[in-house]
Write a protein that holds these residues in place. Sequence first.
Motif, PDB file in Angstrom:
ATOM      1  N   PHE A 148       1.090  -1.091   0.116  1.00 18.57           N
ATOM      2  CA  PHE A 148       0.068  -0.140  -0.080  1.00 18.57           C
ATOM      3  C   PHE A 148       0.821   1.200  -0.009  1.00 18.57           C
ATOM      4  CE2 PHE A 148      -2.064   3.466   2.482  1.00 18.57           C
ATOM      5  CZ  PHE A 148      -3.169   3.423   1.729  1.00 18.57           C
ATOM      6  N   GLN A 149       1.963   1.398   0.628  1.00 26.80           N
ATOM      7  CA  GLN A 149       2.969   2.392   0.772  1.00 26.80           C
ATOM      8  C   GLN A 149       3.312   2.779  -0.708  1.00 26.80           C
ATOM      9  OE1 GLN A 149       5.726   1.701   4.095  1.00 26.80           O
ATOM     10  NE2 GLN A 149       4.036   2.328   5.564  1.00 26.80           N
ATOM     11  N   ASN A 150       3.722   1.806  -1.236  1.00 24.09           N
ATOM     12  CA  ASN A 150       4.325   1.895  -2.507  1.00 24.09           C
ATOM     13  C   ASN A 150       3.553   2.390  -3.611  1.00 24.09           C
ATOM     14  OD1 ASN A 150       6.968   1.087  -1.660  1.00 24.09           O
ATOM     15  ND2 ASN A 150       6.612  -1.328  -2.100  1.00 24.09           N
ATOM     16  N   LYS A 153       2.328   6.039  -2.447  1.00 25.52           N
ATOM     17  CA  LYS A 153       3.364   6.896  -2.663  1.00 25.52           C
ATOM     18  C   LYS A 153       3.570   7.376  -4.293  1.00 25.52           C
ATOM     19  CE  LYS A 153       6.616   6.427   1.125  1.00 25.52           C
ATOM     20  NZ  LYS A 153       7.928   5.822   1.476  1.00 25.52           N
ATOM     21  N   SER A 154       3.351   6.379  -5.023  1.00 23.86           N
ATOM     22  CA  SER A 154       3.218   6.549  -6.275  1.00 23.86           C
ATOM     23  C   SER A 154       2.254   7.578  -6.959  1.00 23.86           C
ATOM     24  CB  SER A 154       3.486   5.198  -7.278  1.00 23.86           C
ATOM     25  OG  SER A 154       2.214   4.569  -6.957  1.00 23.86           O
ATOM     26  N   GLU A 155       0.947   7.372  -6.337  1.00 23.61           N
ATOM     27  CA  GLU A 155      -0.259   8.125  -6.559  1.00 23.61           C
ATOM     28  C   GLU A 155      -0.371   9.295  -6.034  1.00 23.61           C
ATOM     29  OE1 GLU A 155      -2.545   7.034  -8.836  1.00 23.61           O
ATOM     30  OE2 GLU A 155      -1.650   5.193  -9.339  1.00 23.61           O
ATOM     31  N   HIS A 156      -0.007   9.453  -4.678  1.00 25.98           N
ATOM     32  CA  HIS A 156      -0.085  10.690  -4.052  1.00 25.98           C
ATOM     33  C   HIS A 156       1.474  11.364  -3.586  1.00 25.98           C
ATOM     34  CE1 HIS A 156      -4.336   9.678  -3.751  1.00 25.98           C
ATOM     35  NE2 HIS A 156      -3.851   8.375  -3.385  1.00 25.98           N
ATOM     36  N   GLY A 157       2.360  10.752  -3.654  1.00 28.29           N
ATOM     37  CA  GLY A 157       3.599  11.494  -3.498  1.00 28.29           C
ATOM     38  C   GLY A 157       3.737  11.118  -1.993  1.00 28.29           C
ATOM     39  N   SER A 158       4.363  12.188  -1.340  1.00 28.10           N
ATOM     40  CA  SER A 158       4.615  12.157   0.173  1.00 28.10           C
ATOM     41  C   SER A 158       3.640  12.563   1.028  1.00 28.10           C
ATOM     42  CB  SER A 158       5.753  13.095   0.515  1.00 28.10           C
ATOM     43  OG  SER A 158       5.295  14.516   0.164  1.00 28.10           O
ATOM     44  N   THR A 159       2.370  12.652   0.349  1.00 29.76           N
ATOM     45  CA  THR A 159       1.034  13.122   1.266  1.00 29.76           C
ATOM     46  C   THR A 159       0.266  11.843   1.581  1.00 29.76           C
ATOM     47  OG1 THR A 159      -0.077  13.257  -0.976  1.00 29.76           O
ATOM     48  CG2 THR A 159       0.924  15.460  -0.020  1.00 29.76           C
ATOM     49  N   SER A 180      -9.067   8.971   5.562  1.00 33.12           N
ATOM     50  CA  SER A 180      -7.586   8.287   4.767  1.00 33.12           C
ATOM     51  C   SER A 180      -7.933   7.392   4.095  1.00 33.12           C
ATOM     52  CB  SER A 180      -6.835   7.660   6.062  1.00 33.12           C
ATOM     53  OG  SER A 180      -5.790   7.079   5.453  1.00 33.12           O
ATOM     54  N   VAL A 181      -9.211   6.663   4.159  1.00 32.68           N
ATOM     55  CA  VAL A 181      -9.607   5.567   3.080  1.00 32.68           C
ATOM     56  C   VAL A 181     -10.270   6.386   2.111  1.00 32.68           C
ATOM     57  CG1 VAL A 181     -11.095   3.659   2.882  1.00 32.68           C
ATOM     58  CG2 VAL A 181      -9.913   3.981   4.766  1.00 32.68           C
ATOM     59  N   LEU A 182     -11.133   7.414   2.244  1.00 33.85           N
ATOM     60  CA  LEU A 182     -11.776   8.079   1.108  1.00 33.85           C
ATOM     61  C   LEU A 182     -10.682   8.895   0.231  1.00 33.85           C
ATOM     62  CD1 LEU A 182     -14.793   9.598   3.006  1.00 33.85           C
ATOM     63  CD2 LEU A 182     -14.794   7.964   1.021  1.00 33.85           C
ATOM     64  N   LYS A 183      -9.831   9.452   0.870  1.00 35.84           N
ATOM     65  CA  LYS A 183      -8.737  10.122  -0.067  1.00 35.84           C
ATOM     66  C   LYS A 183      -7.738   9.325  -0.909  1.00 35.84           C
ATOM     67  CE  LYS A 183      -8.429  14.428   2.952  1.00 35.84           C
ATOM     68  NZ  LYS A 183      -7.625  15.153   3.826  1.00 35.84           N
ATOM     69  N   GLN A 184      -7.775   8.009  -0.520  1.00 36.90           N
ATOM     70  CA  GLN A 184      -6.741   7.081  -1.071  1.00 36.90           C
ATOM     71  C   GLN A 184      -7.521   5.714  -1.398  1.00 36.90           C
ATOM     72  OE1 GLN A 184      -2.622   7.540   1.369  1.00 36.90           O
ATOM     73  NE2 GLN A 184      -4.364   7.107   2.721  1.00 36.90           N
ATOM     74  N   TYR A 185      -8.806   5.933  -1.825  1.00 39.55           N
ATOM     75  CA  TYR A 185      -9.699   4.984  -2.106  1.00 39.55           C
ATOM     76  C   TYR A 185      -9.041   4.036  -3.278  1.00 39.55           C
ATOM     77  CZ  TYR A 185     -14.025   2.451  -1.851  1.00 39.55           C
ATOM     78  OH  TYR A 185     -15.366   1.642  -1.677  1.00 39.55           O
ATOM     79  N   GLU A 186      -8.685   4.817  -4.651  1.00 35.79           N
ATOM     80  CA  GLU A 186      -7.947   3.939  -5.475  1.00 35.79           C
ATOM     81  C   GLU A 186      -6.962   3.004  -5.199  1.00 35.79           C
ATOM     82  OE1 GLU A 186      -6.754   4.655 -10.148  1.00 35.79           O
ATOM     83  OE2 GLU A 186      -7.098   6.436  -8.753  1.00 35.79           O
ATOM     84  N   SER A 187      -5.878   3.714  -4.457  1.00 29.76           N
ATOM     85  CA  SER A 187      -4.746   3.134  -3.718  1.00 29.76           C
ATOM     86  C   SER A 187      -5.196   1.893  -2.772  1.00 29.76           C
ATOM     87  CB  SER A 187      -3.759   4.013  -2.966  1.00 29.76           C
ATOM     88  OG  SER A 187      -3.325   5.021  -3.913  1.00 29.76           O
ATOM     89  N   VAL A 188      -6.262   1.911  -2.153  1.00 24.68           N
ATOM     90  CA  VAL A 188      -6.698   0.934  -1.246  1.00 24.68           C
ATOM     91  C   VAL A 188      -7.213  -0.498  -2.179  1.00 24.68           C
ATOM     92  CG1 VAL A 188      -8.533   0.038   0.202  1.00 24.68           C
ATOM     93  CG2 VAL A 188      -7.345   2.271   0.508  1.00 24.68           C
ATOM     94  N   LEU A 189      -7.928  -0.007  -3.280  1.00 25.79           N
ATOM     95  CA  LEU A 189      -8.483  -1.198  -4.214  1.00 25.79           C
ATOM     96  C   LEU A 189      -7.222  -1.894  -4.944  1.00 25.79           C
ATOM     97  CD1 LEU A 189     -11.258   0.706  -5.945  1.00 25.79           C
ATOM     98  CD2 LEU A 189     -11.376  -1.283  -4.128  1.00 25.79           C
TER      99      LEU A 189
END
Length: 339
Positions: A148-150, A153-159, A180-189
Motif C-alpha cells: 500500500f505504501q508503494n 506514494k506513486s499516486e499521492h507522493g509524500s502526502t 484516509s480511506v476516502l482520499k486514497q480509495y483507489e490506492s486501497v483497491l
Amino acid sequence: MPVVQFAIIIDGTQDISGIEQESICVRSVDADLQPKEEFLGIYQVSSTTGQNIAKMACDVMTRLQLPLSQLRGQIYDGAANMAGRLQGVQAILRKEQPLAVYCHCGPHCVNLITQAACGASTLVRDAMGLVHELGGFFNQSGKFKLIFQNIAKSEHGSTFTSLKPLCPTRWTVRTPAIRSVLKQYESVLMALEEMASCSSPETSAKANGLHGTFLKGNTVLGLLMAEDLMGDLECLNTSLQLRKQTVSGMLEAVDHVKTSMQVKRTEEHFDVLFSKATAVATKLDLQPIQIPLVRKPTKRYTGVRHSPADNEWDLPISLSINPKQQPRVTRSLLESHTH
C-alpha cells in the motif's frame, strides 16, 4: 488565602497490562471568573466499585490538601459505578458533601450520541466496520503495508497517510481513519487486488473479500455519510474538552452543531452526498449504488388491521371473543354452524 471551590473529573481505563488506572483532574474558577483545569495524576485502584473509587478520590484530595468541604462538582461518565444513585461514586461523595453536584461528562454524551447515530444506519455501520477491518489488516500484515505504501506514494507522493483501525471506545476520533480511506480509495483497491494475488490462501481470501466489498458504490456512500456526520460531532467534542471552556461556550457550541445537523437532515443535502458517491463510483468503475429494498412493516407497527367485508362469513360471537382461547375455525365448522 482561602481554598478555592472546585470540581473533580475522574475517568478510568486499563493499561497494557490490564491494571485499572484512574485519572483525576480539578476544575476551578479564579477571581476573574476564568475557568482553570489542572491534571492531578493517574492512580491505580484494585477494583472499580463505586466505594473503592470514591475512597481513592478522597485520599487524593486529602494528600493534596483539597478539603472535601469545598467540593462543588463531580464530572464522570454514565457508568453505574460512577453515576449510580445509590452505590455510585457521585452518591457516596454527596453523602459527605451534598453540595457536590454530579454532571454527566459532556464529551462522553457526545460519544454516546455518535455511537447511536452511526448504528441507526446499516449503510454507515457496515462502511465503518470495513474501515476498521482494513486498518487492522494494514497493521497486522507487513506485506500489505509495504504494498500500500508503494502504491500510495506513486499516486499521492509524500502526502499519503497510513490506514488505521477505528478506536473501539472513542467514536468521535474516527474521522481521520475514514478520511484516509476516502482520499486514497483507489490506492486501497489496487493494494488489495495485488495482495489477493500474491499471498497465502488465508491472507488472499481476506484481501479478496475486502476488495470485493470496497468495489461497491454503497461503501463509498456509507463512508461519505459517516464523515459528514462525525465531522461536526468531533468538532463539538473538541470544543467541550477545552481547558478554559465555559458553560456558555459549551451551550453555544451545542447550538451551532444542532443547527448544522438540522441543515443536513434534508433531501437536498443527501442528494449532494449521493452525487459525490456516484461520481467516485463512476470514476473508479465501481458497482453502481443500489438503493436497499424497503421492508413492509407488520400490521402491529402500522396499526392497520383487517376489516371484514359485508359478504364474508359472520362468525358466531362465542368464536370471535378471544381467538387465542378458542379452537381453530375451519370451513367445515362454519358450514356446520350455518346449516
